[in-house]
Design an enzyme around this catalytic site. Structure first.
Site, PDB file in Angstrom:
ATOM      1  N   HIS A  62      39.106   8.936  21.393  1.00  0.00           N
ATOM      2  CA  HIS A  62      39.150   7.826  22.353  1.00  0.00           C
ATOM      3  C   HIS A  62      39.670   6.607  21.596  1.00  0.00           C
ATOM      4  O   HIS A  62      38.970   6.079  20.736  1.00  0.00           O
ATOM      5  CB  HIS A  62      37.751   7.515  22.891  1.00  0.00           C
ATOM      6  CG  HIS A  62      37.072   8.667  23.566  1.00  0.00           C
ATOM      7  ND1 HIS A  62      37.069   8.838  24.939  1.00  0.00           N
ATOM      8  CD2 HIS A  62      36.370   9.710  23.068  1.00  0.00           C
ATOM      9  CE1 HIS A  62      36.390   9.932  25.245  1.00  0.00           C
ATOM     10  NE2 HIS A  62      35.947  10.485  24.131  1.00  0.00           N
ATOM     11  N   ARG A  64      40.894   3.830  23.245  1.00  0.00           N
ATOM     12  CA  ARG A  64      40.438   2.635  23.981  1.00  0.00           C
ATOM     13  C   ARG A  64      41.523   1.710  24.520  1.00  0.00           C
ATOM     14  O   ARG A  64      41.179   0.639  25.017  1.00  0.00           O
ATOM     15  CB  ARG A  64      39.507   1.786  23.092  1.00  0.00           C
ATOM     16  CG  ARG A  64      38.367   2.531  22.417  1.00  0.00           C
ATOM     17  CD  ARG A  64      37.470   3.178  23.409  1.00  0.00           C
ATOM     18  NE  ARG A  64      36.198   3.585  22.830  1.00  0.00           N
ATOM     19  CZ  ARG A  64      35.385   4.451  23.408  1.00  0.00           C
ATOM     20  NH1 ARG A  64      35.701   5.007  24.572  1.00  0.00           N
ATOM     21  NH2 ARG A  64      34.246   4.780  22.856  1.00  0.00           N
ATOM     22  N   HIS A 232      33.197  19.566  23.188  1.00  0.00           N
ATOM     23  CA  HIS A 232      31.988  19.272  22.392  1.00  0.00           C
ATOM     24  C   HIS A 232      30.743  20.050  22.815  1.00  0.00           C
ATOM     25  O   HIS A 232      29.731  19.464  23.203  1.00  0.00           O
ATOM     26  CB  HIS A 232      31.698  17.761  22.345  1.00  0.00           C
ATOM     27  CG  HIS A 232      31.891  16.982  23.625  1.00  0.00           C
ATOM     28  ND1 HIS A 232      31.476  17.433  24.849  1.00  0.00           N
ATOM     29  CD2 HIS A 232      32.453  15.773  23.840  1.00  0.00           C
ATOM     30  CE1 HIS A 232      31.776  16.521  25.758  1.00  0.00           C
ATOM     31  NE2 HIS A 232      32.371  15.518  25.177  1.00  0.00           N
ATOM     32  N   ASP A 302      35.883  13.911  18.758  1.00  0.00           N
ATOM     33  CA  ASP A 302      35.331  13.024  19.793  1.00  0.00           C
ATOM     34  C   ASP A 302      35.141  11.610  19.233  1.00  0.00           C
ATOM     35  O   ASP A 302      34.127  10.961  19.493  1.00  0.00           O
ATOM     36  CB  ASP A 302      34.026  13.584  20.364  1.00  0.00           C
ATOM     37  CG  ASP A 302      33.606  12.881  21.649  1.00  0.00           C
ATOM     38  OD1 ASP A 302      34.393  12.068  22.177  1.00  0.00           O
ATOM     39  OD2 ASP A 302      32.478  13.140  22.123  1.00  0.00           O
ATOM     40  N   HIS A 306      32.549   2.273  19.135  1.00  0.00           N
ATOM     41  CA  HIS A 306      31.955   1.099  19.790  1.00  0.00           C
ATOM     42  C   HIS A 306      31.643   0.099  18.683  1.00  0.00           C
ATOM     43  O   HIS A 306      31.373   0.492  17.536  1.00  0.00           O
ATOM     44  CB  HIS A 306      30.667   1.466  20.522  1.00  0.00           C
ATOM     45  CG  HIS A 306      30.856   2.459  21.631  1.00  0.00           C
ATOM     46  ND1 HIS A 306      31.450   2.138  22.833  1.00  0.00           N
ATOM     47  CD2 HIS A 306      30.559   3.778  21.703  1.00  0.00           C
ATOM     48  CE1 HIS A 306      31.491   3.210  23.605  1.00  0.00           C
ATOM     49  NE2 HIS A 306      30.962   4.234  22.944  1.00  0.00           N
TER      50      HIS A 306
HETATM   51  O1  DOR Z   1      29.372   9.698  23.372  1.00  0.00           O
HETATM   52  C1  DOR Z   1      30.422   9.710  23.982  1.00  0.00           C
HETATM   53  N1  DOR Z   1      31.224   8.637  24.019  1.00  0.00           N
HETATM   54  N2  DOR Z   1      30.771  10.811  24.648  1.00  0.00           N
HETATM   55  C2  DOR Z   1      31.840  10.829  25.490  1.00  0.00           C
HETATM   56  O2  DOR Z   1      32.101  11.852  26.064  1.00  0.00           O
HETATM   57  C3  DOR Z   1      32.610   9.597  25.728  1.00  0.00           C
HETATM   58  C4  DOR Z   1      32.543   8.740  24.554  1.00  0.00           C
HETATM   59  C5  DOR Z   1      33.126   7.360  24.758  1.00  0.00           C
HETATM   60  O3  DOR Z   1      34.211   7.268  25.329  1.00  0.00           O
HETATM   61  O4  DOR Z   1      32.501   6.404  24.318  1.00  0.00           O
END
Ligand code: DOR
Length: 443
Positions: A62, A64, A232, A302, A306
């Site tokens: 991801h 973002r 996952h 994955d 954040h």
């Molecule tokens: O923990 C997660 N965060 N699992 C996900 O499937 C999405 C991801 C996110 O985009 O933050």
């Protein structure tokens, strides 16, 4: 003019089916010669003592962009990728706006081209609203396929109901990827979250929640005759169940579910919080069983960055996700050195597996005619992973302070050395990957 643009000499070259002490000759970005051969080159890279793997493809990240670029963007995420030995990524659609239309998808392709440091493909999110367009969308150049969230996670993508998922599967022809946690059970069980205690995360998002969704999903795949990719996988029960359904289902496992266990919540608090959750060691060992017996097809990090501020909210207000793209290779090489899996099996899961499941054209093997995507590793090198090394805008890793044996020392993308010995040595050259199911026709 030299015969080759470059020759990588004297490495142990590892494919999924064996390894050889070979040289690799590169011309025009592709592998032109393999073995022991004579020929001159503009550049000769001495790789004595090193292993060369087919470029590692991280099939779940991801990054973002657009909309959440305070956490990460296509440039910073892919910089982390190449610093960690990753040559290609499949990137996820839970951006803002969501990547669910041709316009949002093509904007990402434009934003990534020659700005990302590695090659890339983007998933397009499947929703109730865009189901009529998915057949065309999944065939767009650079599309990895359709991704569906059956349980809600970061962002608003969600198709919780069987009829919605069935409509999507009927509409498409390629393998589609699923976040498999049962949204209805998640809703019912919300009261099990203990404020301030992230170790209640796997109690809320329990093994039953994951298994129920995966059982529903497999039934829908059988009913529609379509291929599904379960992202996952985190439970012993799903590994056992999916072993009986390999005709329709492929399986991704992650480094964190193979490495962390229930003790992570004491050490890392909300920084261990992920969907699906990190669970206890019995589940972790069962996932290793899936690696050993072949039920697990591929490995994705994955990578879900954040900020610290977002992670520091008291649980359950804390965001789910951790960085992973840069640590995938070092963490897995350490597992290889500890005898958990062979280097060939790692290559099977990170290069050949993505090629086999998704039909990536010209990537995933070290073979003549394939793109010269190479992950060069030193299996003996000991390094301590540090937050300071992490290029993600989030700036942290759950493995801060962890010492590993085995380290990526070079990342080569289509013949260009992008990272060498921890330095970025070529400006961003990222291009969309090509897929055999959507190749442009030649006249
Ligand atoms: O923990 C997660 N965060 N699992 C996900 O499937 C999405 C991801 C996110 O985009 O933050």
């Amino acid at each position: 003019m030299a015969q080759y643009d470059s020759i990588f000499k004297n490495a142990t070259v590892v494919n999924q089916d064996g390894e050889e002490r070979w040289d690799i000759g590169v011309r025009h970005g592709r592998i032109a010669a393999l073995g022991r051969f004579n020929g001159d080159a503009d550049e000769v890279v001495d790789c004595t003592g090193l292993h060369i793997l087919p470029g590692v493809i991280d099939t779940q990240v991801h990054f973002r962009e657009p909309g959440l670029t305070h956490k990460e963007d296509l440039e910073t995420g892919s910089l982390g990728a190449v610093m960690g030995g990753v040559t290609g990524v499949f990137e996820m659609p839970n951006t803002n706006p969501l990547t669910t239309s041709r316009a949002t998808f093509e904007a990402k392709i434009a934003a990534g081209t020659n700005r990302m440091h590695c090659d890339f493909a983007f998933y397009i999110g499947g929703t109730h609203d865009n189901v009529g367009e998915l057949a065309a969308l999944e065939k767009l150049p650079g599309c990895a396929g359709i991704k569906v969230f059956m349980g809600s996670s970061t962002g608003s993508l969600l198709v919780a109901d069987d009829s919605g998922v069935e409509a999507i599967l009927r509409a498409i022809s390629r393998r589609a990827a699923f976040h498999s946690e049962d949204e209805f059970m998640l809703e019912e069980r919300k009261g099990l979250r203990v404020p301030g205690d992230p170790s209640s995360h796997p109690v809320w998002r329990s093994p039953e929640v994951a298994l129920s969704c995966t059982q529903r999903l497999v039934a829908l795949a059988h009913r529609t005759g379509k291929r599904i990719h379960v992202l996952h996988v985190s439970t012993a029960e799903e590994i056992a169940f999916l072993a009986d359904h390999k005709d329709v289902a492929s399986v991704e496992v992650t480094p964190h579910h193979l490495t962390l266990d229930e003790t992570a919540y004491e050490r890392l608090g909300t920084y261990a919080q992920m969907n699906p959750p990190v669970r206890d060691r019995a589940h972790r060992e069962a996932i290793w069983g899936g690696v050993a017996n072949g039920v697990a097809d591929i490995l994705g990090s994955d990578h879900a960055p954040h900020t610290r501020e977002e992670k520091d909210h008291p649980y359950p207000g804390s965001h789910s996700g951790m960085t992973g793209v840069q640590t995938l290779v070092p963490i897995m090489l350490d597992h290889v050195n500890n005898g958990r899996l062979s280097l060939q099996r790692l290559v099977d899961m990170t290069s050949h597996g993505p090629n086999r499941l998704f039909g990536i054209a010209g990537k995933g093997r070290i073979a003549v005619g394939y793109d010269a995507d190479l992950t060069v590793v030193d299996m003996k090198r000991r390094e301590t992973i540090r937050n300071e090394w992490i290029k993600s805008r989030a700036g942290w890793t759950p493995y801060d302070g962890v010492t590993v044996t085995g380290w990526p020392v070079g990342t080569v993308v289509r013949g260009k050395t992008v990272m060498w010995e921890g330095e970025l040595v070529t400006p961003a050259i990222g291009q969309p990957m090509r897929f055999s199911e959507s190749l442009p026709l030649k006249p």
